[in-house]
Design an enzyme around this catalytic site. Sequence first.
Site, PDB file in Angstrom:
ATOM      1  N   GLU B  49      22.059  43.073  11.703  1.00 15.48           N
ATOM      2  CA  GLU B  49      20.636  43.349  11.495  1.00 15.48           C
ATOM      3  C   GLU B  49      20.160  44.139  12.706  1.00 15.48           C
ATOM      4  O   GLU B  49      20.258  43.658  13.833  1.00 15.48           O
ATOM      5  CB  GLU B  49      19.827  42.053  11.442  1.00 15.48           C
ATOM      6  CG  GLU B  49      20.017  41.220  10.202  1.00 15.48           C
ATOM      7  CD  GLU B  49      19.175  39.949  10.268  1.00 15.48           C
ATOM      8  OE1 GLU B  49      18.328  39.809  11.171  1.00 15.48           O
ATOM      9  OE2 GLU B  49      19.386  39.081   9.412  1.00 15.48           O
ATOM     10  N   ASP B  60       7.910  36.643  16.336  1.00 16.36           N
ATOM     11  CA  ASP B  60       8.945  36.546  17.354  1.00 16.36           C
ATOM     12  C   ASP B  60       8.487  35.776  18.581  1.00 16.36           C
ATOM     13  O   ASP B  60       7.349  35.887  19.020  1.00 16.36           O
ATOM     14  CB  ASP B  60       9.401  37.949  17.771  1.00 16.36           C
ATOM     15  CG  ASP B  60      10.296  38.572  16.709  1.00 16.36           C
ATOM     16  OD1 ASP B  60      11.285  37.919  16.335  1.00 16.36           O
ATOM     17  OD2 ASP B  60       9.982  39.681  16.235  1.00 16.36           O
TER      18      ASP B  60
END
Lengths: 419, 265
Positions: B49, B60
């Site tokens: 990824e 995040d």
Amino acid sequence: MSETDARPGYFGRFGGQFVPEALSGAITQLEEAWRDAEADPTFGLELDRLRSQYGGRPTPLYLAERLSEEAGLEVHLKREDLAHTGSHKLNNVVGQALLTTRMGKPRVIAETGAGQHGVATATAAALFGLECVVYMGAEDCRRQRLNVVRMQLLGAEVVPVESGTRTLKDAINEAMRDWVTNVDSTHYLIGSAMGPHPFPLIVRELQKVISVESKAQFAAQAGGLPDAVIACVGGGSNAIGSFAEFIDEPDVQLVGVEAAGEGIGTGRTAATITEGREAVLHGARSIALVDEDGQVKHAHSISAGLDYPGVGPEHAMLADSGRGRYVAATDREAIQGFRRLSELEGIIPALEPSHAIGWLLAHGRDELDAGATVILTVSGRGDKDVDEVVKVMTELGIAGDLGNEVVDADPREDPESDA
Amino acid sequence: MSAVTDAFTRARDEGRAALVIYLPAGFPDMETSRACLEAAADSGADVLEVGFPFSDPMMDGPIIQAASQQALDHGYGVADDLDMCRSLTGEVDVPALVMTYVTIPDTRGFARFADEAAGAGLAGAILPDLPAGESDPWVREARRTGLDTVFLASSVSTDDRIDRIAEVSTGFVYAVGLMGVTGVKDVASDDSRTLVERIRSRTSTPVAVGLGVKTRQQAAEVASFADGVIVGSAVVQAASDGEPAGAAHRVADLVRELRAGVGSR
């Protein structure tokens, strides 16, 4: 309702729910809690009771004669600065705090820019006995130190956010991260008419009290409808509340005043609708200041509350359809508005509505019909902004004697006092 | 069948879970990020990824936030990220997906972004803030260009939502292993196992678990019930723990460990 022909949760093609799947449960729960509350007469009664007995509503509509004379218009000020905590923010916060208790959650979190929403949230948290954490950009903590202390006095924890631009958008990111981690116990009490559905709808409905009152007050005091309703726009909650009851009155012009910062075209503005493009930000499709890759640009405004690169989706729709007119006032125009309202009416406004006043004084004569009747929302009081205004005016070299009389009074300079 | 599904099938045929490794483009610099991704592929990753850094990464935690910010501070844009991917996918023999926030492809235009991603040899995309219910315009362009569309499912997702996620996911379904952001808490195995079972009862598409998987032991545990194990922050941390010159080496060491983990179920 303005979310007409569109899908549920959309205003035209703006809005939606662009959030991580982990928040899907919380958002559905909030939608259901709101639907239940709207259908429950006790919710409305409790909200009305708190608004009047605790919050000091209704706030006055005041015909500002000296300002009117200077502007060449008939200007009525909707005095949200006189509401408890000093701004319109309490309208939203009390409603969402009631929803929080209905959902059985013990904790609220909030983002804040100028600190007004943080103070309002901390206030409601104290009132309802909820744990409260407020995320505030580190740069804004510096600019709005007074409000940081107020939140702490009210029992809230203030978390300075050091990431990104250290302003409002980063505080929202951090609040979202907290929410996705603690969603079972926590309601994210969003402060503006933005974010994923149902937030823009809930905040609009809770802020609508501004125009419900002002429409009736104007009819009683001046007769009929105003020619224009003017409010400042950051995320857009005081503006959508000020517009709501007039959206279906086609003869009433709706004017949203964004923060132009150092000026349109300088690259240092927060004028999202004027300079931005369609983009997804903070959970909704709206208009945002992004580059061609979609990276969010730094916003700039003297006002921490307008220093935001996005805007609520209903404003995007009103701008797109032409029903709303969105203009911008520079930092300098805002300072001028701040000073003139203080000098002419004895009202020190917050820097956010100072943009609306500044625009009215600089452009109202050209942009509105002579003698037009106007309702302008003073969304908050300006005590919090005094230090920042003096600092910026000094930097701009336009402070004059402002702030001077309290310095240089050191008695040791005086030889007589040594005797 | 897609290259991503093939990679999961190969892993299954070898009696193990697939290992999916996340690293952001441009961190600590573009050349090193490419070297790290290659090292991950050479050391046992089955799928890569590639994160395209976004200015406001609201899902995040601190590790990926800091890495993204550093990449953006270098001045890299989406075109640079795509260039790196083009060169990477020409070299490695495992499929690579782009992972980024929906604002980037949406602002660039879904059609243009899909063409660009496919042109760079990418096998698909993961857009964690694009829920299945809002995904039609993107899925249309991804199908046109042959890109896989991986969607996220959470333990709070209702059955109806999981049905919809399963319907639009190709390549694999990304099961979120905890409530939170990347790289902070540890994977919740029991919740993840239940979620994997709920998804599996609705689709034959492989299910990979991500968020909170950091160690060989955690990878082994998740591999005992999932088709794939996704590791991101721990790999980014390894890349940043020292001089950039040694980043690829450190990533390779960790990926070998994790691969041993997913192979020991």
